[in-house]
Design an enzyme around this catalytic site. Structure first.
Site, PDB file in Angstrom:
ATOM      1  N   GLU A 290       0.968  -0.929   0.052  1.00 16.82           N
ATOM      2  CA  GLU A 290       0.135   0.386   0.149  1.00 16.82           C
ATOM      3  C   GLU A 290       0.833   1.014   0.258  1.00 16.82           C
ATOM      4  O   GLU A 290       0.404   2.190  -1.090  1.00 16.82           O
ATOM      5  CB  GLU A 290      -0.922   0.010   1.086  1.00 16.82           C
ATOM      6  CG  GLU A 290      -2.407  -1.099   1.027  1.00 16.82           C
ATOM      7  CD  GLU A 290      -3.391  -1.117   0.359  1.00 16.82           C
ATOM      8  OE1 GLU A 290      -2.773   0.130  -0.294  1.00 16.82           O
ATOM      9  OE2 GLU A 290      -3.874  -1.586   0.479  1.00 16.82           O
ATOM     10  N   ARG A 294       1.116   3.814  -3.309  1.00 16.28           N
ATOM     11  CA  ARG A 294      -0.526   5.086  -2.725  1.00 16.28           C
ATOM     12  C   ARG A 294       0.903   6.056  -2.764  1.00 16.28           C
ATOM     13  O   ARG A 294       0.569   7.360  -3.588  1.00 16.28           O
ATOM     14  CB  ARG A 294      -1.361   4.664  -1.707  1.00 16.28           C
ATOM     15  CG  ARG A 294      -1.981   4.209  -1.665  1.00 16.28           C
ATOM     16  CD  ARG A 294      -3.383   4.487  -0.543  1.00 16.28           C
ATOM     17  NE  ARG A 294      -3.924   2.638  -0.768  1.00 16.28           N
ATOM     18  CZ  ARG A 294      -4.503   2.804   0.040  1.00 16.28           C
ATOM     19  NH1 ARG A 294      -5.551   3.747  -0.011  1.00 16.28           N
ATOM     20  NH2 ARG A 294      -5.785   1.381   0.199  1.00 16.28           N
ATOM     21  N   ASP A 423      -4.625  -9.893  -8.135  1.00 19.20           N
ATOM     22  CA  ASP A 423      -4.903  -8.677  -8.868  1.00 19.20           C
ATOM     23  C   ASP A 423      -3.758  -8.442  -9.738  1.00 19.20           C
ATOM     24  O   ASP A 423      -3.808  -8.825 -11.170  1.00 19.20           O
ATOM     25  CB  ASP A 423      -6.127  -8.114  -8.206  1.00 19.20           C
ATOM     26  CG  ASP A 423      -5.761  -7.453  -6.723  1.00 19.20           C
ATOM     27  OD1 ASP A 423      -4.752  -7.958  -6.624  1.00 19.20           O
ATOM     28  OD2 ASP A 423      -6.462  -6.809  -6.711  1.00 19.20           O
ATOM     29  N   GLU A 557     -12.821  -0.496  -9.383  1.00 22.04           N
ATOM     30  CA  GLU A 557     -12.382  -1.088 -10.606  1.00 22.04           C
ATOM     31  C   GLU A 557     -13.372  -1.135 -11.462  1.00 22.04           C
ATOM     32  O   GLU A 557     -13.181  -1.512 -12.721  1.00 22.04           O
ATOM     33  CB  GLU A 557     -12.053  -2.989 -10.056  1.00 22.04           C
ATOM     34  CG  GLU A 557     -10.931  -3.160  -9.299  1.00 22.04           C
ATOM     35  CD  GLU A 557     -11.324  -2.243  -7.850  1.00 22.04           C
ATOM     36  OE1 GLU A 557     -12.463  -1.928  -6.969  1.00 22.04           O
ATOM     37  OE2 GLU A 557     -10.321  -2.290  -6.913  1.00 22.04           O
ATOM     38  N   THR A 643      -1.222   1.076 -10.107  1.00 18.66           N
ATOM     39  CA  THR A 643      -2.943   0.025  -9.723  1.00 18.66           C
ATOM     40  C   THR A 643      -3.938   0.455  -8.531  1.00 18.66           C
ATOM     41  O   THR A 643      -4.534   0.576  -8.629  1.00 18.66           O
ATOM     42  CB  THR A 643      -2.248  -1.296  -8.976  1.00 18.66           C
ATOM     43  OG1 THR A 643      -3.841  -2.002  -8.532  1.00 18.66           O
ATOM     44  CG2 THR A 643      -2.078  -1.580  -8.379  1.00 18.66           C
TER      45      THR A 643
HETATM   46  C1  DMJ Z   1      -6.583   0.223  -4.692  1.00 15.72           C
HETATM   47  O1  DMJ Z   1      -6.001   0.925  -3.373  1.00 15.72           O
HETATM   48  C2  DMJ Z   1      -5.439  -0.093  -6.045  1.00 15.72           C
HETATM   49  O2  DMJ Z   1      -5.777  -0.507  -7.103  1.00 15.72           O
HETATM   50  C3  DMJ Z   1      -5.513  -2.296  -5.421  1.00 15.72           C
HETATM   51  O3  DMJ Z   1      -4.201  -1.766  -6.466  1.00 15.72           O
HETATM   52  C4  DMJ Z   1      -6.360  -2.565  -4.613  1.00 15.72           C
HETATM   53  N1  DMJ Z   1      -8.165  -1.895  -4.908  1.00 15.72           N
HETATM   54  C5  DMJ Z   1      -7.474  -0.504  -4.368  1.00 15.72           C
HETATM   55  C6  DMJ Z   1      -9.245   0.338  -4.316  1.00 15.72           C
HETATM   56  O4  DMJ Z   1     -10.353  -0.867  -4.615  1.00 15.72           O
END
Ligand code: DMJ
Length: 660
Positions: A290, A294, A423, A557, A643
């Site tokens: 995370e 982020r 994912d 998503e 992501t």
């Molecule tokens: C986000 O923090 C990112 O997309 C992560 O890869 C998984 N999903 C969350 C939001 O749903």
């Protein structure tokens, strides 16, 4: 001698011998009345509140006490009153080893009561702040000018305005050091980009207004905290942030502000990062994944967009703190790292102490780019090694299990998923190839092979023809698709358009099918918002069954896939679906003070979860904005989205700003 006095009398001793008392041992009647009066007054003051204060008035004593209890329960997370056990709820799920959804680790349920450790960490942090005589972060002054926060070592950098830079427009270039973009005959569009269609322009303006609403209320009620609680109007922090106040919404939301041309807000966030964002001395267990997607990702995007070296240097500072997590026998990083001590560990629930595929597999884009802009190859070497380790492993039927032991290099339980735990691993294989200017053939090959295996073994068609990714546990399919897996429509579409071979049409069909299924999961609810996970059985299709799956947590998503599919197909339906989504957000998630998730998408009047997730600003609103923009704005030829929705430049993009 026995005494008749109400109050106790005390025998005094002197050198161990009793001292005869000369005091009288009983009270006169007037004195007794006086004492009684004192007791009575004390009693009224202590218990009167239950009867006379307006909050508690209007019920018998039992009722009043119950109300007090309810009030305290409501304030539970702050008062550390444990949450009542929830049958079939998230707490149950997170407690069961092997059944834990990655999602709750990546994005813990906002209602989970924060634990004692969080409070202790906060107290410790506050004490540290006190010690240093630092004042509590204040709400920023909207009108202050940016001031130089540049270390002397940075002064050697080139000072130059960026092309079409918001910073330039704010005339801040005097005090900000920037790396200029490469000489080019063409500079990609990073702000502006209005669509020709008037309806889309109007819709895009609506999204911009939503972003303002989300941001302004975060500023008003939660500035410097990670996220906003829009209902209770205060800050929120989840365990992924190690219970520390890191301004996650500022860093996650900043590039969206830039792209939307919200100049003042961007400057306000930029100032905060320059002056206050610092991990030094912070004793917090952060999620490596995370923090990377982020913070490192968000900061690197702001560097690419503006050239402002402050962003690059802060990104490096964060990444450096994550490096000790890679010190394992294999080099596969642990999931959690203590920023102060560098000690790292995995989640207790993860199969035999394993690291998680979607976590260690989602570092490549940020670390590679960081090496290129800093000139320090350490970051690239770390993620290259991760790649080589997993490439060398034998895969069951070509599939990648969600768990890998970082000490032994052995897979854990053979659970596979396109949603939670798996994912973004798939996502980063394809995107590493795109980011490299399509040079990294190894990544493309790994993506194609992994996706081929996932399609053969996990993609299924429902009775009515809906395509969905099922989870796979050893040989058993679990016919459930996470909301998180809804990104795969866009990803497979991206893979198809960039592949350009005989398989492209087939992949594009799958991309459209999966995106359609996720849309179905939305429109089969009265709120038109999709559940956290939906199932397929003999009787139901694309619907949640368990209460923990009925949440909508402001996730991006599905709209992310609408955005990609719109760009690839120009089919108007994707914009219409996006607009339907906006209307649903406005109706069910908007509050006077920001946006909140909801607890049950199947109820007409759902309860709000009181969290404005930082990814709502980073991703959900950004993809919506781009859905109604011209394709040239953040063109997919020049940028690759990490992501968390942070666009990073592809090699060849003049905004790559490589270290020279
Ligand atoms: C986000 O923090 C990112 O997309 C992560 O890869 C998984 N999903 C969350 C939001 O749903």
């Amino acid at each position: 001698m026995a005494t008749t006095s109400i109050l106790p009398t005390y025998q005094r001793f002197l050198n161990g011998a009793p001292v005869p008392s000369s005091t009288r041992r009983s009270f006169r009647t007037r004195e007794k009345h006086l004492i009684l009066l004192v007791f009575l007054t004390f009693g009224v003051v202590c218990f009167g509140g239950f009867f006379f204060l307006p909050e508690f008035a209007g019920g018998g004593t039992v009722n009043s006490v119950f109300k007090v209890y309810r009030h305290m329960q409501k304030a539970g997370p702050d008062l550390l009153i444990p949450a009542p056990p929830q049958g079939d709820g998230i707490n149950d799920i997170t407690n069961k080893i092997g059944v834990v959804r990655h999602d709750f680790i990546k994005h813990p349920d906002p209602h989970q009561i924060e634990d004692k450790a969080k409070l202790l960490a906060k107290i410790e942090q506050d004490l540290e702040m006190d010690k240093k005589h630092q004042k509590v972060l204040e709400r920023p002054d909207f009108n202050i000018n940016i001031h130089p926060s540049i270390s002397s070592s940075m002064k050697s950098e080139v000072k130059q305005k960026t092309i079409d830079s918001i910073i330039g427009k704010l005339e801040l270039a005097e005090t900000i050091i920037t790396v200029p973009p490469a000489e080019s005959s063409r500079y990609p569009l990073v702000t502006g980009g209005e669509d020709k269609d008037p309806v889309s322009r109007k819709r895009r303006n609506k999204v911009k207004e939503m972003m303002k609403h989300a941001w302004d209320n975060y500023v008003r009620y939660a500035w410097g905290k990670n996220e906003l609680r829009p209902v209770s109007r205060r800050g929120h922090t989840a365990s992924i942030f190690g219970s520390a106040n890191l301004g996650a919404t500022i860093i996650d939301g900043l590039d969206t502000l830039y792209i939307m041309g919200l100049h003042e807000e961007f400057k306000q966030g930029r100032d905060w990062i320059a002056e206050h964002f610092n991990l030094d001395g912070l004793s917090a267990d952060l999620s490596v994944f995370e923090t990377n997607i982020r913070f490192v990702g968000g900061l690197l995007t702001c560097f690419a967009l503006t050239g402002d070296v402050m962003f690059r240097d802060k990104a490096e500072l964060v990444a450096q703190k994550l490096l000790p997590a890679f010190q394992t026998q294999t080099g596969i990083p642990y999931s959690l790292i203590n920023i102060k001590t560098g000690s790292s560990r995995n989640y207790g629930w993860a199969s035999g102490g394993a690291s998680i595929l979607s976590e260690f597999g989602t570092l490549h884009l940020e670390f590679t780019y960081l090496s290129d802009v800093t000139g320090d190859q350490t970051y690239r070497m770390k993620v290259d090694n991760v790649r080589q380790v997993i490439r060398g492993l034998e895969k069951p039927r070509g599939l990648y299990p969600n768990y890998l032991n970082p000490k032994t290099g052995n897979w854990g339980q053979h659970h596979m998923s396109m949603g939670a735990l798996g994912d973004s691993f798939y996502e980063y294989l394809l995107k590493a190839w795109i980011q490299s200017g399509k040079e990294d053939q190894e990544a493309r090959q790994m993506y194609d092979d992994a996706m081929q295996a996932a399609i053969s073994h996990m993609l299924r068609t429902s009775q009515s023809g809906l395509l969905y990714f099922s989870d796979l546990k050893f040989d058993r399919l679990e016919h459930k698709m996470d909301h998180l897996a809804c990104f795969s429509g866009g990803l497979i579409g991206l893979g198809a358009t960039t592949l350009k071979n005989h398989m492209s049409d087939k992949y594009m069909e799958i991309a459209a099918g999966v995106t359609n299924t996720c849309h179905e999961s939305y429109i089969r609810t009265p709120t038109h918002l999709g559940p956290e996970a939906f199932r397929f059985t003999e009787n139901i299709e694309a619907k949640a069954i368990r209460s923990a799956d009925k949440y909508y947590l402001l996730r991006p998503e599905t709209v992310e896939s609408y955005f990609y599919m719109w760009r690839f197909t120009k089919d108007e339906k994707y914009r219409e679906w996006g607009w339907d989504f906006i209307e649903a957000l406005e109706k069910y998630c908007r509050t006077p003070d920001g946006y909140s998730g909801i607890k049950n998408v199947y109820l007409e009047d759902p309860i709000k979860d009181d969290v404005q997730q930082s990814y709502f600003l980073a991703e959900t609103l950004k993809y919506l904005y781009l859905l109604f923009s011209d394709d040239n704005l953040l063109s997919l030829d020049d940028w690759v989205f990490n992501t968390e929705g942070h666009p990073l430049p592809n090699r060849g993009n003049p905004f790559y700003r490589e270290h020279s």
